[in-house]
Motif scaffolding. Structure first.
Motif, PDB file in Angstrom:
ATOM      1  N   SER A  21       0.835  -1.207   0.000  1.00 55.09           N
ATOM      2  CA  SER A  21       0.000   0.000   0.000  1.00 55.09           C
ATOM      3  C   SER A  21       0.867   1.254   0.000  1.00 55.09           C
ATOM      4  O   SER A  21       1.914   1.312   0.624  1.00 55.09           O
ATOM      5  CB  SER A  21      -0.896   0.001   1.238  1.00 55.09           C
ATOM      6  N   LYS A  22       0.409   2.288  -0.714  1.00 55.97           N
ATOM      7  CA  LYS A  22       1.126   3.555  -0.747  1.00 55.97           C
ATOM      8  C   LYS A  22       0.886   4.364   0.523  1.00 55.97           C
ATOM      9  O   LYS A  22       1.612   5.307   0.807  1.00 55.97           O
ATOM     10  CB  LYS A  22       0.688   4.373  -1.966  1.00 55.97           C
ATOM     11  N   LEU A  23      -0.160   4.033   1.275  1.00 53.04           N
ATOM     12  CA  LEU A  23      -0.455   4.759   2.501  1.00 53.04           C
ATOM     13  C   LEU A  23       0.463   4.279   3.628  1.00 53.04           C
ATOM     14  O   LEU A  23       0.852   3.109   3.668  1.00 53.04           O
ATOM     15  CB  LEU A  23      -1.921   4.569   2.897  1.00 53.04           C
ATOM     16  N   ALA A  24       0.793   5.184   4.538  1.00 50.13           N
ATOM     17  CA  ALA A  24       1.735   4.863   5.614  1.00 50.13           C
ATOM     18  C   ALA A  24       1.027   4.098   6.722  1.00 50.13           C
ATOM     19  O   ALA A  24      -0.036   4.515   7.202  1.00 50.13           O
ATOM     20  CB  ALA A  24       2.345   6.150   6.158  1.00 50.13           C
ATOM     21  N   ARG A  25       1.615   2.974   7.179  1.00 54.19           N
ATOM     22  CA  ARG A  25       1.051   2.173   8.273  1.00 54.19           C
ATOM     23  C   ARG A  25       1.581   2.722   9.592  1.00 54.19           C
ATOM     24  O   ARG A  25       2.689   2.399  10.008  1.00 54.19           O
ATOM     25  CB  ARG A  25       1.420   0.699   8.105  1.00 54.19           C
ATOM     26  N   VAL A  26       0.795   3.556  10.251  1.00 56.49           N
ATOM     27  CA  VAL A  26       1.263   4.241  11.461  1.00 56.49           C
ATOM     28  C   VAL A  26       0.268   4.159  12.619  1.00 56.49           C
ATOM     29  O   VAL A  26       0.594   4.546  13.733  1.00 56.49           O
ATOM     30  CB  VAL A  26       1.548   5.731  11.160  1.00 56.49           C
ATOM     31  N   LEU A  27      -0.957   3.656  12.408  1.00 54.25           N
ATOM     32  CA  LEU A  27      -2.004   3.698  13.428  1.00 54.25           C
ATOM     33  C   LEU A  27      -1.995   2.414  14.252  1.00 54.25           C
ATOM     34  O   LEU A  27      -2.209   1.326  13.726  1.00 54.25           O
ATOM     35  CB  LEU A  27      -3.376   3.912  12.781  1.00 54.25           C
ATOM     36  N   ASN A  28      -1.752   2.544  15.573  1.00 53.94           N
ATOM     37  CA  ASN A  28      -1.742   1.377  16.449  1.00 53.94           C
ATOM     38  C   ASN A  28      -3.118   1.177  17.090  1.00 53.94           C
ATOM     39  O   ASN A  28      -4.076   1.894  16.773  1.00 53.94           O
ATOM     40  CB  ASN A  28      -0.647   1.518  17.504  1.00 53.94           C
TER      41      ASN A  28
END
Length: 630
Positions: A21-28
């Motif tokens: 995915s181009k979106l950033a994986r940052v949400l915990n």
């Protein structure tokens, strides 16, 4: 006609892995839970409890919230299973695209756009009204006098404060998911602290006698406010209150739209949905309890219940603390309402059924920048031109339809042959054998067809039940008999569906008690949709008509699923070509640099003389690379 039907029912298949995915994986997990709580505990907790208690349910608003929470939980766990299956941006849109087809998916996605646009605009308008009340309504008076709008379906005046707040929020969301999530976490914590203060201060001033009105020697109940006691408006009032309180839980589903930005989405998204629903219910239940114990239900202020309640007990300091906390809470709700909107536009643009420019992700912010700007401008205009009542009237129908489709998708997937390899002809002897003897222990094409037909029949009878509720008097014999017969048929259909073999695919979360929980969710959602007025349905149908014009003029021809299907066809052709000449394979493999690659165009395989994919309907794997994978 056959090709047109195939276009409407083509289902989404991905050519890329989840990690690409181009979106950033940052949400915990904490970010996701705070997002769900913050987007839900807004106007509902600060307005809805007093409004429902005032002239709908009385102190029994607590039971109304409990019923609404159970109904929301059904939808929530259905969302959670889909989050475990399809961790992609788009929520119910992607879920229905994967399981049912493109046309239904577009319908749901278009409804979700409406839901979140109206949700954002209504919270902005409510927040503007809260600010206005703090300055003695001077803002609304000035704008109404100088810029009055004399159009029946618009607001009384343009609300520039709402317009500016939504644009500011859109700019914040465009800056990045982690930054906006950090601010949301702060606002949500302030919101929960405010609710804690309300519970403690309200509990110290609670009087149980306010649940037993009229007390001996006290004032009689005013006309129009029921009979007093805990349920002054009876069971009917409790159920009507539950229908209204249900909309207070709308918002938790925004968690499911973060599938491409969540860390470990298969675990964290289902867990965040369940935890946020529990927190939301406890907050609603506690607030409605202390509110109705502090002040008799018929003395509540339906627009701003907390200030009046603390004024009545002369706790003025707490009143201002709660008022300031409510402003922060509405800011949180505003962020939560708008957060999913650009992501749904991104998902639909990425699939080509909306304009593809909406899927452009900015290289610096890692967010769908154009989708965020477009959605912000749209929601800001709605907030400026329409008043709160007009906005709230349209909020429910898209949400309920989305919840219904998600529950149906759970049933379809649970009873589906995942590999579509067990082919059984749908003939009367086979169907009767399966219905009465349960002869098949694993899902196949016939048992899947039985399930799908059963779901359609269940939905039809649920609609008939809702119509009977409108037509017949519940106390009349004809009404009791009719509703009982239809209710029995609904139970029988559920049992028939439940006897079919289920898929054995392993998931991190599964809906319990399938098919009864999803069927009950479908039934409750349809029942609530039938409570909506005719004008809501007319506005909804106009919105849907606009969407279908876009889909049939643009989306059906530009869908990226067309390219994906060609890619799959080419891979299949490559496989057949290689297997057909397996005796010569070693020599072909050795000389593959000098051999033409195969591709499929218009159903015919032929060589193209190069080994590169240009992404324009060509192969996902060039043929020599695919042969190496074999």
């Amino acid at each position: 006609m056959s090709n047109f039907w195939k276009s409407l029912t083509r289902r989404k298949t991905d050519d890329v892995n989840e990690g690409e995915s181009k979106l950033a994986r940052v949400l915990n997990l904490f970010d996701l839970t705070a997002l769900g709580v913050g987007s839900t505990l807004g106007l509902g907790v600060y307005v809805l409890a007093g409004q429902v208690a005032y002239n709908i349910a009385g102190p029994a608003v607590t039971i109304s919230f409990l019923i609404a929470a159970i109904a929301s939980a059904f939808a929530g766990i259905c969302y959670a299973e889909f989050a475990a299956r399809v961790p992609k941006a788009g929520s119910a849109y992607v879920y229905s695209y994967v399981t049912i087809g493109e046309f239904v998916a577009f319908t749901i996605g278009w409804n979700l756009i409406l839901e979140y646009v109206i949700g954002t605009a209504s919270v902005a308008r409510g927040l503007s009204g809260y600010f206005d009340s703090l300055i003695d309504n001077n803002m609304s008076k000035a704008l109404n006098e100088s810029m009055h709008i004399d159009v029946s379906f618009l607001g009384d005046y343009p609300d520039f404060l709402s317009f500016g707040m939504v644009l500011l929020l859109a700019a914040l969301l465009a800056f990045g998911a982690k930054e906006s999530s950090f601010l949301n976490n702060i606002f949500t914590c302030v919101n929960l602290v405010t609710i804690g203060i309300v519970l403690v201060a309200g509990g110290m001033n609670a009087n149980v006698d306010n649940w037993r009105l009229p007390v001996s020697g006290g004032e009689p109940i005013p006309d129009g406010f029921g009979t007093g006691g805990f349920m002054p408006f009876g069971i009917a009032g409790v159920m009507a209150g539950a229908a209204k309180c249900f909309y207070g839980f709308v918002g938790f589903d925004c968690i499911a739209t973060t599938g491409e930005e969540a860390i470990n989405p298969k675990r964290n998204i289902p867990l965040a949905i369940v935890v946020s629903l529990i927190i939301i219910f406890l907050a609603y239940f506690g607030v409605s309890t202390v509110l109705t114990m502090m002040l008799p239900y018929y003395l509540q202020d339906p627009d701003a219940p907390f200030p009046k309640a603390f004024d009545a007990v002369e706790w003025y300091t707490i009143k201002w603390i709660v008022t300031i906390g409510a402003v922060f809470a509405l800011c949180t709700s505003l962020l939560g309402a708008m957060f999913p909107l650009p992501r749904i536009l991104y998902a639909m643009g990425n699939d080509g059924i909306l304009f593809k420019r909406l899927a452009n992700v900015h290289p610096y912010t890692k967010t769908p920048l154009l989708a965020t700007i477009v959605s912000g401008i749209f929601a800001a205009i709605m907030a400026m031109l329409f008043n709160l009542d007009q906005l709230v009237d349209m909020m429910s129908i898209g949400t309920l339809l989305a919840y219904t489709i998600v529950a149906i998708c759970v049933l379809v997937l649970r009873y589906q042959d995942e590999q579509m390899t067990r082919l059984v002809s749908v003939r009367a002897p086979n169907v009767f054998r399966q219905l009465f003897c349960n002869s098949y222990r694993e899902p196949n094409t016939m048992t899947s067809a039985i399930t799908k037909i059963g779901i359609v029949v269940f939905a039809v009878f649920a609609i008939i039940w809702c119509i009977f509720m409108k037509v017949f008097e519940i106390e009349a014999t004809s009404g009791i008999v009719s509703l009982s017969i239809v209710g029995l048929l609904l139970i029988i259909i559920c049992v028939v569906i439940g006897l079919q073999p289920v898929s054995t695919i392993e998931l991190t979360f599964k809906v319990p008690l399938v098919p009864f929980v999803p069927c009950l969710s479908v039934f409750v959602n349809l029942y609530l949709m039938f409570q909506l007025d005719l004008f809501t349905w007319i506005r909804f149908l106009i919105w849907i008509a606009i969407g279908y014009i876009i889909y049939f003029a643009y989306g059906i021809r530009h869908s990226t699923q067309i390219t994906r299907n060609r890619n799959h066809a080419e891979v299949a052709a490559n496989t057949m070509q290689r297997s057909g000449s397996s005796a010569d394979y070693p020599q072909q493999h050795e000389n593959r640099a000098f051999e033409p690659d195969w591709k499929v165009e218009n159903g015919n395989a032929h060589g193209n003389g190069n080994g590169n994919s240009n992404g324009n309907g060509k192969a996902l794997y060039p043929s020599h690379e695919y042969s190496e994978k074999l």
